[in-house]
Design an enzyme around this catalytic site. Structure first.
Site, PDB file in Angstrom:
ATOM      1  CE  LYS A 165      -3.894  -1.868   2.681  1.00 35.45           C
ATOM      2  NZ  LYS A 165      -4.929  -1.633   1.663  1.00 35.45           N
ATOM      3  NE  ARG A 206     -11.085  -9.473  -2.103  1.00 35.27           N
ATOM      4  CZ  ARG A 206     -11.348  -8.518  -2.984  1.00 35.27           C
ATOM      5  NH1 ARG A 206     -11.663  -8.851  -4.232  1.00 35.27           N
ATOM      6  NH2 ARG A 206     -11.320  -7.254  -2.644  1.00 35.27           N
TER       7      ARG A 206
HETATM    8  N1  BES Z   1      -8.183  -3.664   4.435  1.00 33.81           N
HETATM    9  C1  BES Z   1      -8.310  -3.245   3.085  1.00 33.81           C
HETATM   10  C2  BES Z   1      -9.583  -2.423   2.830  1.00 33.81           C
HETATM   11  C3  BES Z   1      -9.689  -1.082   3.490  1.00 33.81           C
HETATM   12  C4  BES Z   1      -9.364   0.046   2.782  1.00 33.81           C
HETATM   13  C5  BES Z   1     -10.174  -0.946   4.774  1.00 33.81           C
HETATM   14  C6  BES Z   1      -9.491   1.291   3.366  1.00 33.81           C
HETATM   15  C7  BES Z   1     -10.303   0.295   5.353  1.00 33.81           C
HETATM   16  C8  BES Z   1      -9.966   1.420   4.646  1.00 33.81           C
HETATM   17  C9  BES Z   1      -8.355  -4.450   2.157  1.00 33.81           C
HETATM   18  O1  BES Z   1      -7.590  -5.531   2.562  1.00 33.81           O
HETATM   19  C10 BES Z   1      -7.814  -4.011   0.848  1.00 33.81           C
HETATM   20  O2  BES Z   1      -6.663  -3.686   0.795  1.00 33.81           O
HETATM   21  N2  BES Z   1      -8.655  -4.020  -0.184  1.00 33.81           N
HETATM   22  C11 BES Z   1      -8.250  -3.633  -1.496  1.00 33.81           C
HETATM   23  C12 BES Z   1      -8.780  -4.634  -2.478  1.00 33.81           C
HETATM   24  C13 BES Z   1      -8.250  -4.462  -3.875  1.00 33.81           C
HETATM   25  C14 BES Z   1      -6.775  -4.757  -3.893  1.00 33.81           C
HETATM   26  C15 BES Z   1      -8.988  -5.404  -4.799  1.00 33.81           C
HETATM   27  C16 BES Z   1      -8.811  -2.237  -1.781  1.00 33.81           C
HETATM   28  O3  BES Z   1      -9.945  -1.957  -1.380  1.00 33.81           O
HETATM   29  O4  BES Z   1      -8.096  -1.435  -2.352  1.00 33.81           O
HETATM   30 MN    MN Z   2      -5.587  -5.398   1.914  1.00 33.10          MN
END
Ligand code: BES
Ligand code: MN
Ligand code: ZN
Length: 500
Positions: free
Chosen positions: A284, A358
């Site tokens: 990230k 997921r």
């Molecule tokens: N934990 C994150 C989602 C999240 C984002 C929670 C912002 C709280 C605030 C999750 O694991 C994630 O990284 N999701 C990705 C999925 C994508 C890579 C398909 C996302 O939402 O960017």
């Molecule tokens: Mn994630």
């Protein structure tokens, strides 16, 4: 927090308290009988302050009058209650939590609320107690709710009452107190940083919950998960030196209590417990990455709900299944392009290591079904896309079953936690089709919250299932608010669901 309750008829000026909170409406009807009592009871103070425009009664407005003349209360706290037509239990909970969080340092041993017309006694009392207890948790330090107001004992006085059934109010207040303390438990745990709460520590916390609540607990370690083939979960855990856990708690109603609800079979609550989400190899951006310590909010909500279930004792069997990992990049980490075989036997191509929630939920949902769950509800900080869609107000709701959906909506209304439903049309499924495996773990950008849900749905088969995406509501991000930090969203909705 120990809480005594006093219910009072009589006049506002007769209430003996450290603080008397009076909700005041934006559109206060100054000619009404109700206002006349408050006007004379506060020696004209409310009318005067309203007239001066120093306080307007909008939600979030407060006005503290120390040593009000003629009142027995040591302070009068005017609380903006918004428009009268919108006055409800949520408003009461909010004005109590916002108001008292602001004066948290002051030792209030006797807290009174003047009941306004429009919301019945029970609901007023419960919402007020919830608000008061939520205000007592201090997110700035690692304090437990027990150190509230510098005092662990509070007498809550509800004034302005007519004739009522004391026993029932007393009983409901006790329930509200338990629920609010379980919310604080979840908030506190969610706020813990990733260096302190690892999957193993989360499992220890669950053991504590089990011990205190007389619940059965089983914790699977890495080896046990390997043996049964939970490779979707294990793949995520590979990059971290902190070993993963799968936590299972179970609540059984006492046999005498098993009623109609018992026949529905076990309800499983499944909570995402990523103790820190760096994204893994698909790392990230550094902006706000620290917030990913709250990627275990779903797990914490399930633990909080189980703590409440253990005390409130619904008639239904409830399971909690919590997959917990840390998502890290390293030489051992899972790569984009890897293929893993899930516990269900279905294979998954990892197209994004940051779509880890997921993956661990897939194995947890399968495991819950293997344990005999007849209904599945998962809760997870799953997608940024859900935040894009709903902001920080509602959690996303997905459901394969209308009656489960209806019960969840009812539970969420009781809890004052807003849900908004997304679609699950099969047309969305093509986004997670893989060329080389049964599915892939991420789709394209638009509609991302739905692809995540469609992915999970692949693992629930025909078991009624609902999914709550709490990515936008897990944290309250107002730095100026004493209620900032984890919200404990979901604890009360999930606990209420166990009674429906
Ligand atoms: N934990 C994150 C989602 C999240 C984002 C929670 C912002 C709280 C605030 C999750 O694991 C994630 O990284 N999701 C990705 C999925 C994508 C890579 C398909 C996302 O939402 O960017
Ligand atoms: Mn994630
Ligand atoms: Zn995540």
């Amino acid at each position: 927090m120990k809480l005594e309750l006093e219910l009072k008829t009589g006049k506002p000026e007769e209430i003996e308290a450290d603080v008397l909170a009076v909700p005041v409406f934006e559109d206060e009807d100054v000619a009404s009988q109700e206002f006349a009592v408050l006007r004379s009871g506060t020696d004209g103070l409310i009318a005067e302050v309203l007239q001066s425009r120093e306080f307007r009664g909008r939600p979030g407005d407060f006005y503290l009058v120390p040593r009000p003349p003629k009142l027995h209360a040591k302070r009068l706290l005017l609380c903006g209650a918004g428009r009268r037509a919108q006055y409800d239990a949520d408003r009461i909970r909010q004005l109590m939590s916002n108001g008292f969080a602001r004066w948290r340092q002051v030792i209030f041993k006797r807290v009174a609320l003047w009941k306004r017309q429009g919301v019945e006694v029970d609901r007023t009392a419960c919402a007020a107690v919830e608000g008061l207890i939520l205000a007592s948790y201090d997110p700035e330090e690692f304090k437990t709710s027990d150190r509230a107001f510098g005092s662990s004992e509070v007498t809550f006085i509800l004034g302005g009452l007519g004739p009522l059934r004391r026993g029932r109010v007393q009983h409901n207040i006790e329930r509200a107190r338990i629920l609010a303390e379980c919310v604080n438990f979840a908030r506190h745990l969610t706020n813990q940083p990733g260096n302190i709460v690892t999957p193993a520590v989360l499992a220890e916390k669950a053991e504590e919950v089990a011990r205190q609540g007389n619940l059965k607990i089983e914790v699977l370690d890495e080896k046990q998960m390997q043996r049964i083939g939970m490779h979707a979960l294990l793949g995520v855990a590979r990059g971290s030196v902190a070993p993963p856990r799968l936590i299972v708690l179970s609540y059984m109603p006492a046999s005498g209590r098993a009623g109609r609800k018992q026949r529905k079979g076990p309800l499983a609550l499944v909570g995402k417990g990523v103790t820190f989400d760096t994204g893994g190899i698909n790392i990230k951006p550094s902006q706000s990455m620290e917030e990913m310590k709250a990627d275990k909010a779903g797990a914490c909500a399930v633990l909080g709900a189980m703590r409440a279930v253990a005390q409130l004792k619904p008639q239904r069997e409830v399971l909690a299944v919590i997959p917990s990992v840390e998502n890290m990049p390293s030489g051992a980490a899972q790569r984009p392009g890897d293929v893993v075989k899930s516990l269900s036997g279905k294979t998954i191509e990892i197209t994004n290591t940051d779509a880890e929630g997921r993956l661990i939920l897939a194995d947890a949902l399968t495991y819950a079904r293997q344990l005999g769950a007849r209904e599945l509800v998962d809760i997870a900080t799953l997608t940024g896309a859900c935040v894009v869609a709903l902001g920080h107000v509602c959690a996303g709701l997905f459901a394969s079953d209308d009656t489960l959906r209806d019960r969840l909506m009812q539970a969420s209304r009781r809890a004052g936690e807003k849900l908004w439903q997304f679609p699950l049309y099969d047309d969305y499924k093509k986004e997670i089709q893989s060329d080389i495996a049964d599915m892939k773990n991420s789709g394209s950008r638009w509609g991302g919250a739905i692809y995540a849900a469609k992915f999970l749905q692949e693992f629930v088969e025909d078991t009624p299932w609902a999914h709550l995406d709490i990515a936008g509501v897990d944290l309250f991000k107002d730095d100026t608010s004493p209620l900032k930090g984890a919200t404990g969203f979901g604890v009360r909705t999930l606990a209420e669901l166990c009674f429906l």
